[in-house]
Enzyme design. Structure first.
Site, PDB file in Angstrom:
ATOM      1  N   HIS A 205       0.799  -1.228   0.000  1.00 28.39           N
ATOM      2  CA  HIS A 205       0.000   0.000   0.000  1.00 28.39           C
ATOM      3  C   HIS A 205       0.829   1.275   0.000  1.00 28.39           C
ATOM      4  CE1 HIS A 205       1.034  -0.100   4.252  1.00 28.39           C
ATOM      5  NE2 HIS A 205       0.621   1.149   4.343  1.00 28.39           N
TER       6      HIS A 205
HETATM    7  C1  UD1 Z   1      -2.298   5.228   6.078  1.00 28.01           C
HETATM    8  C2  UD1 Z   1      -0.989   5.699   6.704  1.00 28.01           C
HETATM    9  C3  UD1 Z   1       0.045   4.594   6.585  1.00 28.01           C
HETATM   10  C4  UD1 Z   1      -0.475   3.283   7.150  1.00 28.01           C
HETATM   11  C5  UD1 Z   1      -1.781   2.940   6.447  1.00 28.01           C
HETATM   12  C6  UD1 Z   1      -2.381   1.673   6.969  1.00 28.01           C
HETATM   13  C7  UD1 Z   1      -0.537   8.097   6.536  1.00 28.01           C
HETATM   14  C8  UD1 Z   1       0.326   9.105   5.887  1.00 28.01           C
HETATM   15  N1  UD1 Z   1      -0.455   6.845   6.022  1.00 28.01           N
HETATM   16  O1  UD1 Z   1      -2.036   5.034   4.689  1.00 28.01           O
HETATM   17  O2  UD1 Z   1       1.194   4.960   7.329  1.00 28.01           O
HETATM   18  O3  UD1 Z   1       0.489   2.290   6.918  1.00 28.01           O
HETATM   19  O4  UD1 Z   1      -2.715   4.020   6.670  1.00 28.01           O
HETATM   20  O5  UD1 Z   1      -3.457   1.262   6.177  1.00 28.01           O
HETATM   21  O6  UD1 Z   1      -1.236   8.403   7.453  1.00 28.01           O
HETATM   22  N2  UD1 Z   1      -9.189   4.830   1.495  1.00 28.01           N
HETATM   23  C9  UD1 Z   1     -10.405   4.242   1.358  1.00 28.01           C
HETATM   24  N3  UD1 Z   1     -11.089   3.901   2.492  1.00 28.01           N
HETATM   25  C10 UD1 Z   1     -10.617   4.128   3.730  1.00 28.01           C
HETATM   26  C11 UD1 Z   1      -9.375   4.757   3.854  1.00 28.01           C
HETATM   27  C12 UD1 Z   1      -8.658   5.093   2.732  1.00 28.01           C
HETATM   28  O7  UD1 Z   1     -10.880   4.017   0.254  1.00 28.01           O
HETATM   29  O8  UD1 Z   1     -11.299   3.785   4.728  1.00 28.01           O
HETATM   30  C13 UD1 Z   1      -8.418   5.163   0.263  1.00 28.01           C
HETATM   31  C14 UD1 Z   1      -8.684   6.566  -0.242  1.00 28.01           C
HETATM   32  O9  UD1 Z   1      -8.606   6.549  -1.616  1.00 28.01           O
HETATM   33  C15 UD1 Z   1      -7.522   7.339   0.326  1.00 28.01           C
HETATM   34  C16 UD1 Z   1      -6.406   6.318   0.251  1.00 28.01           C
HETATM   35  O10 UD1 Z   1      -7.032   5.080   0.541  1.00 28.01           O
HETATM   36  O11 UD1 Z   1      -7.239   8.500  -0.404  1.00 28.01           O
HETATM   37  C17 UD1 Z   1      -5.285   6.567   1.202  1.00 28.01           C
HETATM   38  O12 UD1 Z   1      -5.765   6.642   2.561  1.00 28.01           O
HETATM   39  P1  UD1 Z   1      -4.909   7.406   3.681  1.00 28.01           P
HETATM   40  O13 UD1 Z   1      -5.552   7.257   5.006  1.00 28.01           O
HETATM   41  O14 UD1 Z   1      -4.610   8.783   3.222  1.00 28.01           O
HETATM   42  O15 UD1 Z   1      -3.530   6.649   3.665  1.00 28.01           O
HETATM   43  P2  UD1 Z   1      -3.216   5.077   3.645  1.00 28.01           P
HETATM   44  O16 UD1 Z   1      -2.577   4.744   2.352  1.00 28.01           O
HETATM   45  O17 UD1 Z   1      -4.360   4.256   4.100  1.00 28.01           O
END
Ligand code: UD1
Length: 363
Positions: A205
């Site tokens: 991820h």
């Molecule tokens: C976040 C953390 C990362 C951790 C990971 C665990 C930061 C910078 N990154 O990354 O350190 O390892 O969580 O999973 O905080 N999305 C969904 N549904 C959700 C959440 C996210 O669809 O419930 C999608 C969205 O498109 C979003 C993308 O995932 O833009 C990224 O989500 P985000 O929380 O920004 O970062 P992660 O990649 O999940």
């Protein structure tokens, strides 16, 4: 003593569960739980709350996704009034996600004591957003709890006062040990048609892996060869899905017939999958630690790790992203039963108790 405990993203839930449980031994501690809403999909959030027995959050800030600046700023703007209203004695943050630094910064600027659980880990790679979150949160924290000795050494080198630092062990491992037997009852292996020790688990991820189609293509060259020996289960994180759809060759089904992609899995199913795997391939931080305790070989698809103890303990191999390097590490692994477990004596399932005890002793 009122303590606001912050969670936002999936790994935070696993870390906070044992801490909330451990507070119960100390009636002086009045915990409040704030969910920033960074992760919000039911499979990324609610399911973890249910399976880990975490109570409903007292407040959900509902910030959702966004760029780093937007998400961090939104969390700060919505968290500040909570701190103003609640007037806590301390704010506790875990891990290294955007929710961690956002709430840490709010607390520090409001003169509220900041507690950081999982402090001091360093990949020394500032291109990782998590590394920036770690360095900044640790610089602001008043009480820093470390999982491994490298965390203590890093903090001392950065000039953090020794009396603020406590080596307590690993709360993520507290959760794992607490739920391992329950997870063994999951039917995920049957559902996916897998046999114990005869498959690999893959997670990806990190932006450096999944946002770059060239990088993804190269990684899949290695997976294509590995899946000829071992089926690979790949629960896909939502952030990886759009880039995967773009980057994967249209004939992926023909080229990688034994790659099984699923949606994100719950905690218990995923724990069972790891516990019975022959091998785990990952770019996650926490999974490097979980496979250490489970005695399952882990190939970390990154150029560095902030968790060097996992390599010293012998289960984790940081192999980078070059397909030849991944495959040669894969071929060096002996087909065998689970590895002998070598871990820190502090990864014993009681880290949260040590944390609660120390917080209770706080002036
Ligand atoms: C976040 C953390 C990362 C951790 C990971 C665990 C930061 C910078 N990154 O990354 O350190 O390892 O969580 O999973 O905080 N999305 C969904 N549904 C959700 C959440 C996210 O669809 O419930 C999608 C969205 O498109 C979003 C993308 O995932 O833009 C990224 O989500 P985000 O929380 O920004 O970062 P992660 O990649 O999940």
């Amino acid at each position: 003593m009122k303590i606001i405990n912050v969670v936002g993203a999936r790994p935070n839930f696993v870390k906070i569960a044992p801490i909330l449980e451990a507070y119960k031994a100390f009636p002086r501690i009045i915990p409040l739980l704030v969910h920033t809403g960074q992760h919000y999909d039911p499979t990324m959030s609610d399911l973890f709350f249910r399976q880990l027995g975490i109570p409903e959050p007292d407040l959900n800030l509902d910030v959702g996704s966004g760029s780093h600046a937007t998400q961090t700023a939104d969390i700060m703007k919505t968290f500040e009034p909570v701190v103003l209203k609640q007037r806590p004695d301390a704010v506790l943050v875990v891990g290294d996600v955007n929710s961690t630094i956002a709430c840490g910064l709010v607390a520090a600027k409001m003169g509220v004591k900041l507690i950081h659980v999982e402090a001091g880990l360093r990949s020394f790679d500032r291109t990782m957003p998590e590394e920036i979150n770690r360095v900044l949160t640790d610089a602001l924290a008043d009480l820093l709890f470390c999982t491994e000795q490298s965390g203590v050494d890093n903090l001392l080198r950065e000039g953090v006062a020794r009396e603020k630092i406590h080596l307590v062990g690993n709360v993520m491992i507290d959760s794992l040990l607490r739920h391992r037997a329950h997870a063994a009852q999951s039917e995920i292996l049957d559902q996916l048609g897998l046999e114990p020790r005869r498959y690999a688990v893959l997670t990806l991820h990190r932006p450096s892996n999944v946002d770059d189609p060239v990088m993804l293509g190269r990684l899949f060259e290695a997976f294509e060869i590995i899946q000829r020996d071992l089926p690979i289960v790949f629960p896909v994180h939502p952030r990886a899905r759009p880039s995967l759809m773009k980057a994967l060759p249209s004939d992926v089904g023909r080229r990688l017939p034994r790659l099984k992609m699923t949606g994100p899995l719950g905690y218990l199913d995923f724990l069972k999958l790891m516990d019975n795997a022959r091998l785990v391939l990952t770019d996650s931080g926490g999974i490097q630690e979980e496979t250490t305790i489970l005695g399952v070989p882990c190939l970390t698809l990154r150029d560095n790790t902030e968790r060097p103890a996992t390599v010293e303990f012998g289960t984790n191999h940081v192999v980078g992203r070059n397909p030849d390097a991944i495959l040669s590490a894969y071929h060096r692994l002996q087909p065998s039963a689970p590895l002998e477990q070598r871990t820190s004596p502090l990864w014993d399932g009681h880290a949260a108790e040590r944390i609660a005890e120390r917080i209770n002793a706080m002036a």
